[in-house]
Motif scaffolding. Sequence first.
Motif, short mmCIF file in Angstrom:
data_model
loop_
_atom_site.label_atom_id
_atom_site.label_comp_id
_atom_site.label_asym_id
_atom_site.label_seq_id
_atom_site.Cartn_x
_atom_site.Cartn_y
_atom_site.Cartn_z
N GLY A 1 1.19 -0.81 0.22
CA GLY A 1 -0.40 -0.30 0.43
C GLY A 1 0.97 1.40 0.22
N PRO A 2 0.26 2.44 0.27
CA PRO A 2 -1.07 2.43 -0.86
C PRO A 2 -1.74 2.21 -1.84
CG PRO A 2 0.10 5.20 -0.72
CD PRO A 2 1.07 3.75 -0.01
N ALA A 3 -3.14 1.52 -2.06
CA ALA A 3 -3.11 1.53 -3.54
C ALA A 3 -4.55 2.31 -3.45
CB ALA A 3 -3.40 -0.12 -3.47
N ARG A 4 -4.54 2.32 -4.80
CA ARG A 4 -5.65 3.52 -5.05
C ARG A 4 -6.80 2.24 -5.50
NH1 ARG A 4 -4.95 7.90 -8.18
NH2 ARG A 4 -7.39 7.65 -8.63
N MET A 5 -7.92 2.52 -5.42
CA MET A 5 -9.20 1.47 -4.88
C MET A 5 -9.63 1.82 -6.38
SD MET A 5 -7.89 -1.16 -3.08
CE MET A 5 -9.80 -1.75 -3.46
N GLY A 6 -10.81 0.78 -6.62
CA GLY A 6 -12.01 1.05 -7.24
C GLY A 6 -12.18 0.72 -8.81
N HIS A 7 -12.79 -0.39 -9.60
CA HIS A 7 -12.71 -0.82 -11.01
C HIS A 7 -14.23 -0.65 -11.74
CE1 HIS A 7 -12.79 -4.75 -8.61
NE2 HIS A 7 -14.19 -4.66 -9.32
N GLU A 8 -14.87 -0.51 -10.99
CA GLU A 8 -16.21 -0.18 -12.05
C GLU A 8 -16.90 1.31 -11.82
OE1 GLU A 8 -17.08 -2.65 -8.87
OE2 GLU A 8 -18.55 -3.66 -9.52
N LEU A 9 -16.96 1.56 -12.76
CA LEU A 9 -17.29 3.37 -12.98
C LEU A 9 -17.74 3.44 -14.30
CD1 LEU A 9 -15.12 5.32 -15.11
CD2 LEU A 9 -13.60 4.34 -14.23
N ILE A 10 -18.82 4.72 -13.86
CA ILE A 10 -19.96 6.03 -14.93
C ILE A 10 -19.31 6.69 -15.06
CG2 ILE A 10 -21.79 6.79 -15.52
CD1 ILE A 10 -22.57 3.64 -14.70
N GLY A 11 -19.10 8.50 -15.92
CA GLY A 11 -18.86 8.81 -15.69
C GLY A 11 -18.63 9.51 -16.84
N ILE A 12 -17.96 11.13 -17.35
CA ILE A 12 -18.35 11.78 -18.28
C ILE A 12 -17.62 12.21 -18.63
CG2 ILE A 12 -19.46 14.58 -18.75
CD1 ILE A 12 -20.90 14.29 -17.00
N VAL A 13 -17.23 11.94 -20.18
CA VAL A 13 -15.52 12.10 -20.90
C VAL A 13 -15.90 13.83 -21.03
CG1 VAL A 13 -14.00 12.31 -23.10
CG2 VAL A 13 -15.75 10.33 -22.59
N GLU A 14 -14.10 13.55 -20.06
CA GLU A 14 -13.93 15.43 -19.42
C GLU A 14 -12.53 16.00 -20.98
OE1 GLU A 14 -13.94 17.00 -15.95
OE2 GLU A 14 -11.79 17.35 -16.45
N ASP A 15 -12.06 14.98 -21.31
CA ASP A 15 -10.42 15.21 -22.20
C ASP A 15 -10.34 13.88 -22.90
OD1 ASP A 15 -8.92 16.63 -24.23
OD2 ASP A 15 -7.43 17.04 -22.34
N THR A 16 -10.25 14.38 -24.73
CA THR A 16 -9.90 12.72 -24.93
C THR A 16 -8.20 13.50 -25.78
OG1 THR A 16 -10.95 13.81 -27.43
CG2 THR A 16 -12.27 12.17 -26.20
N GLY A 17 -7.25 12.38 -25.84
CA GLY A 17 -6.33 11.80 -26.54
C GLY A 17 -6.58 12.19 -28.31
N SER A 18 -5.48 12.02 -29.05
CA SER A 18 -5.86 12.63 -30.09
C SER A 18 -5.78 11.54 -31.59
CB SER A 18 -4.12 14.14 -30.63
OG SER A 18 -2.73 12.64 -30.26
N GLU A 19 -6.01 10.28 -30.28
CA GLU A 19 -5.46 9.29 -31.54
C GLU A 19 -7.83 8.68 -31.16
OE1 GLU A 19 -2.78 6.69 -31.33
OE2 GLU A 19 -1.52 7.83 -31.81
N VAL A 20 -8.14 9.26 -30.35
CA VAL A 20 -9.67 8.44 -29.92
C VAL A 20 -10.65 9.35 -30.53
CG1 VAL A 20 -11.15 8.46 -28.05
CG2 VAL A 20 -9.16 8.06 -27.57
N SER A 21 -10.96 9.09 -31.63
CA SER A 21 -12.30 8.82 -31.86
C SER A 21 -13.56 8.63 -32.31
CB SER A 21 -11.59 7.87 -34.11
OG SER A 21 -11.80 6.59 -33.32
N THR A 22 -13.63 7.81 -31.10
CA THR A 22 -15.40 7.02 -30.77
C THR A 22 -15.86 7.68 -29.39
OG1 THR A 22 -14.89 5.18 -29.60
CG2 THR A 22 -15.13 4.95 -31.83
N LEU A 23 -15.06 8.80 -28.77
CA LEU A 23 -15.75 9.39 -28.28
C LEU A 23 -15.31 10.93 -27.85
CD1 LEU A 23 -14.40 6.77 -25.39
CD2 LEU A 23 -16.17 7.28 -25.97
N LYS A 24 -16.29 12.04 -27.47
CA LYS A 24 -16.09 13.34 -27.64
C LYS A 24 -16.73 13.63 -26.07
CE LYS A 24 -20.86 14.47 -29.12
NZ LYS A 24 -21.02 13.69 -29.24
N LYS A 25 -15.97 15.04 -25.90
CA LYS A 25 -16.18 15.61 -24.67
C LYS A 25 -17.56 15.50 -24.33
CE LYS A 25 -15.51 19.38 -21.74
NZ LYS A 25 -14.29 21.39 -22.05
N GLY A 26 -18.30 15.37 -23.51
CA GLY A 26 -19.34 15.17 -22.62
C GLY A 26 -20.13 14.36 -22.62
#
Lengths: 347, 347
Positions: free
Chosen positions: A53-78
């Motif tokens: 430890g200490p170890a970051r925890m949690g592997h289930e999530l829903i969220g809003i895309v805030e930013d994407t890398g230049s090669e991400v093509s299927t997702l956009k902010k929001g």
Amino acid sequence: MRAALMYQAGDVRVEDVPDSRIKHPTDALVRITASCVCGSDLHPYHQMTAENGPARMGHELIGIVEDTGSEVSTLKKGDLVVSPFAVSDNVCEFCRESLQTSCSHHEANFWDGIVDEGGQAEAIRVPLADGTLVKLPVAPDSALIPSLLTLADVYGTGYHAAKLAGVKPGYSVTVIGDGAVGLLGVLSAKRLGAERIVLMGRHQDRTDLGREFGATDVVAERGEEGIAKVRELTGGHGTHAVLEAVGHMPAYEQAFGVVRPGGVISRVGVPQYEDAPIGFGSLFRHNIRLAGGPAPVRAYIDELMPAILDGTVNPGKVFDATTDLEGVPTGYRDMDERKSLKVLVRP
Amino acid sequence: MRAALMYQAGDVRVEDVPDSRIKHPTDALVRITASCVCGSDLHPYHQMTAENGPARMGHELIGIVEDTGSEVSTLKKGDLVVSPFAVSDNVCEFCRESLQTSCSHHEANFWDGIVDEGGQAEAIRVPLADGTLVKLPVAPDSALIPSLLTLADVYGTGYHAAKLAGVKPGYSVTVIGDGAVGLLGVLSAKRLGAERIVLMGRHQDRTDLGREFGATDVVAERGEEGIAKVRELTGGHGTHAVLEAVGHMPAYEQAFGVVRPGGVISRVGVPQYEDAPIGFGSLFRHNIRLAGGPAPVRAYIDELMPAILDGTVNPGKVFDATTDLEGVPTGYRDMDERKSLKVLVRP
């Protein structure tokens, strides 16, 4: 930003950590709107040593895309997205065979294996974002969020158990474990047409939910007594399929005690043992098969989502408590003490 | 009558025993015309203690019906028949599901479990004759007898391994063991459409027969070295299916070393261990499945016989020596010393 950290067994804290941010062109940065504590998080909660430890925890999530890398093509902010518990490129030969948990991309990993990120946090960097994330056609405050969040792990994992067990109309099924995965194994077996579903569990509030999900019988006894009870219910032979959703040796021993000749034990509880009986006296004599492993939940999201969206199923009922991020340590404790079945986290 | 008896490890004798005779109305008395020694007979040949002997031996046989009990309806005196290595009624719920080795009739048993009878003898009482025996449409001296005799065990067992592994066109398969069952696992995998068949074995006369049966590659190395070789041949990933036809722990360890993520280990070698690795580090991490057990060869006879009768396949090539009953002890020794692959017995 704030995030949960496990220091060692029994010691979870919420602290300030460096903000998650895009590192690679295939990353997305996601602002987490819903997360949770998993039954499998309780394994380190019982066993983790301070050196790990200490170890970051949690592997289930829903969220809003805030930013994407230049090669991400299927997702956009929001975009509102759900992330499976494993990151995968979704295009390699294993992903194409629906085994995303064995993705051969060098960045592929379980969230639990990615040291600087976790789902019990305000935000997260998602590697291989195009492959990993799935867009959700609802608003972040939809009443369907708890059910959609189960697609990240527990519903897909219960479904994986039932699929690998070959559950089909007319089958008899025993589900070992009344945690979220076991209960959603019941729901999955029911949806695949199982005729008889015996749920082995000791917590009545949970087994009541199991009955609601489709269990036809509940066996509270464990060990030899529990095995005898299931055999009594099934004409002495046991059930065609056994879904083992615990991971401890006694659960495995129960599994081969209640499985029918020629049947399947499908394991999705992470085994807390390495060696176990598989010889003539346990599996071999009656051609008992063994299946299971980390569920490629990414493969099941498209299949399972429609019945959630149209209200046919409500797997989100496994959440019986909600907290904010600061309440995560209490959430672990309540789940460990069986006061909560599964805790939803709203960062 | 004369019959082979095992007194203890390494000690097989041919002696006078009481004549076999009809005891129950569902019995048939069969005069044995062809029998053999099985690789699995070598397990007691290595391990049997004197307290467990003397034991009648032999579970593969072809013979002529000499007498039938009053309730036998499908067989008559003079019929040439083959007997699977397990006796079954062929009508119970497990038999109807093609799992005759788990037949629920109280007389159902493996030949090895029926104390006063054995296939390495002049004659045998066959319980549940209607369910157990299958008529052969050839003469007792047909050149096809060796191949038809493999339907009693080794061909059906190799086929069971391949079927349970789900071998299909395009699949890659590793077969561990170059005994009769392993070689007929190769033949079976080939017939089911496997594209690549890697045979792991060290005896060149046997692996040559394996190539004739369809092996595309032979790996003579064992342990870590053998695993590395198979992985090298398969792009690092291993094969979709592994047929384990040995039964010793090192063979099982090789099996999970060479299986592909999501693949199947199908065991037909009788396990000489009870506990073995099945946790996160061996099977679970990559969703490796485990299948196998005593082959319900009765279920496969109808399916496999036509290609023997029309000469498409010649599984009888696994017999490389023939003896009379008096030569059975030498047959055991020769098989144990790997001088013979499989010994045919003509009583």
